[in-house]
Design a protein around this motif. Structure first.
Motif, short mmCIF file in Angstrom:
data_model
loop_
_atom_site.label_atom_id
_atom_site.label_comp_id
_atom_site.label_asym_id
_atom_site.label_seq_id
_atom_site.Cartn_x
_atom_site.Cartn_y
_atom_site.Cartn_z
N GLY A 119 21.65 15.17 14.89
CA GLY A 119 21.41 13.74 14.81
C GLY A 119 20.90 13.31 13.45
O GLY A 119 20.97 14.06 12.47
N ALA A 120 20.37 12.10 13.41
CA ALA A 120 19.92 11.53 12.14
C ALA A 120 18.75 12.30 11.55
O ALA A 120 18.71 12.58 10.35
N ALA A 130 20.00 15.59 10.13
CA ALA A 130 20.71 15.41 8.86
C ALA A 130 19.73 15.17 7.72
O ALA A 130 19.87 15.72 6.63
N ARG A 131 18.70 14.34 7.98
CA ARG A 131 17.69 14.08 6.95
C ARG A 131 16.91 15.34 6.61
O ARG A 131 16.67 15.66 5.44
N TRP A 142 23.85 13.66 5.08
CA TRP A 142 22.76 12.71 5.30
C TRP A 142 23.16 11.32 4.84
O TRP A 142 22.86 10.33 5.52
N ASN A 151 26.02 10.01 4.84
CA ASN A 151 26.93 9.42 5.84
C ASN A 151 26.15 8.76 6.97
O ASN A 151 26.65 7.84 7.62
N VAL A 152 24.90 9.21 7.19
CA VAL A 152 24.03 8.61 8.20
C VAL A 152 23.21 7.49 7.58
O VAL A 152 23.12 6.39 8.14
N ARG A 153 22.62 7.74 6.43
CA ARG A 153 21.76 6.76 5.78
C ARG A 153 22.54 5.56 5.29
O ARG A 153 22.09 4.41 5.36
N GLY A 192 16.35 8.02 16.38
CA GLY A 192 17.44 8.15 15.43
C GLY A 192 17.68 6.93 14.57
O GLY A 192 18.69 6.87 13.85
N VAL A 195 17.36 4.82 11.40
CA VAL A 195 17.07 5.10 10.00
C VAL A 195 16.42 3.88 9.37
O VAL A 195 16.96 2.77 9.42
#
Length: 228
Positions: free
Chosen positions: A58-59, A62-63, A124, A126-128, A144, A146
Motif C-alpha cells: 500500500g501507500a 511504498a513510502r 512511491w 506513482n502513489v504520491r 493510506g 497521502v
C-alpha cells in the motif's frame, strides 16, 4: 585526565601554581592511547532484502521502501527528511536518476541512484504524485491517505527502526545503512567515488565507515602475487 587538568587549572586561578608549573604539570598528563571496537555494523544482503519485504504494501509500504532506499544510498536522517520532490531527477537522455540536495555543513551533494533505489522511488511517486511540490517523502495515514507534510528526523529514525523490528533485523541503527553502503562501495575498489557519494571532505572520514572487517583483508591477501 580531564578531571586532573581541571584541578590544575583551578589551582592556577587560585594562584597555587605559577604559569610555568601549570604548563609542566599539564604536559606530564599524557593522553592514553588505545583502540576500541568500531561502532555499528554492516548489514548483510539477506538482511537488506528482509528489510524491503518488511516495508509492507500500500501507500505506507511504498513510502517506507523509498525511504529505506534513500538510507541505503548513504543519506543521513536529516538529509532524507529534507528531500524535496524537485531534488529527484529521473533517468532520461543519457542522465542517470539522482538526488541533488544540500546536505551536512551546507554542502551540495549529487547522489546517483542504484537501479533498485530508482524503482523504489518511482513506485512511491506513482502513489504520491509528481505534480504537487513539497517534500519527496511525506506522511501517510493508517488508511493510506497521502498528505504533503514532510517527515522529521525523528520520524525517519522511528520508521527505519520499525521496519527493522518487523524484518527481525536486530542491533541495527539508522547510521548502519550509511556504514553498509560505504563499505560496499569500498569493496568495489573506488574509495574516491565512495567519498564523493558519502559527502565527506576527507577520505580518512570515509574509511572510518568501513565495516568489512576480516573479509576485506582476506580478499586483498588472496590477490597478492607470491611467485612460489
Amino acid at each position: 585526565l580531564n578531571a586532573l587538568r581541571g584541578v590544575l587549572r583551578f589551582a592556577r586561578k587560585r594562584k597555587l601554581l605559577t604559569h610555568d608549573q601549570l604548563a609542566d604539570r599539564l604536559d606530564a598528563l599524557k593522553t592514553v592511547k588505545g583502540s576500541r571496537a568500531l561502532a555499528g555494523r554492516m548489514l548483510s544482503p539477506d538482511e537488506q532484502r528482509a528489510l524491503f519485504v518488511a516495508c509492507g504494501e500500500g501507500a505506507i509500504g511504498a513510502r517506507n521502501a523509498a525511504l529505506l532506499a534513500c538510507a541505503m544510498m548513504g543519506l543521513r536522517r536529516a538529509e532524507i527528511a529534507k528531500l524535496a520532490l524537485c531534488d529527484y531527477t529521473p533517468a532520461g537522455d543519457g542522465v542517470n536518476a539522482a538526488l541533488s540536495f544540500v546536505g551536512k555543513r551546507n554542502k551540495h551533494r549529487l547522489v546517483p541512484l542504484a537501479p533498485g533505489a530508482v524503482k523504489a522511488v518511482e513506485a512511491w511517486l506513482n502513489v504520491r504524485g509528481r505534480v504537487v511540490a513539497g517534500p519527496l517523502l511525506t506522511r501517510v495515514s493508517q488508511t493510506g491517505t497521502v498528505s504533503y507534510e514532510g517527515l522529521s528526523r525523528q520520524s525517519v529514525y522511528d520508521t527505519l527502526g520499525d521496519i527493522a523490528r518487523r524484518a527481525g533485523v536486530s542491533k541495527v541503527t539508522p547510521h548502519d545503512f550509511r556504514r553498509t553502503v560505504i563499505s560496499n562501495m569500498l569493496d568495489m575498489g573506488d574509495p574516491g567515488a565512495a567519498q564523493q557519494i558519502a559527502g565527506h571532505e576527507n577520505i580518512a572520514t570515509t574509511l572510518r565507515y568501513d565495516r568489512r572487517g576480516e573479509r576485506a583483508k582476506n580478499a586483498v591477501a588472496a590477490k597478492i602475487d607470491v611467485p612460489y
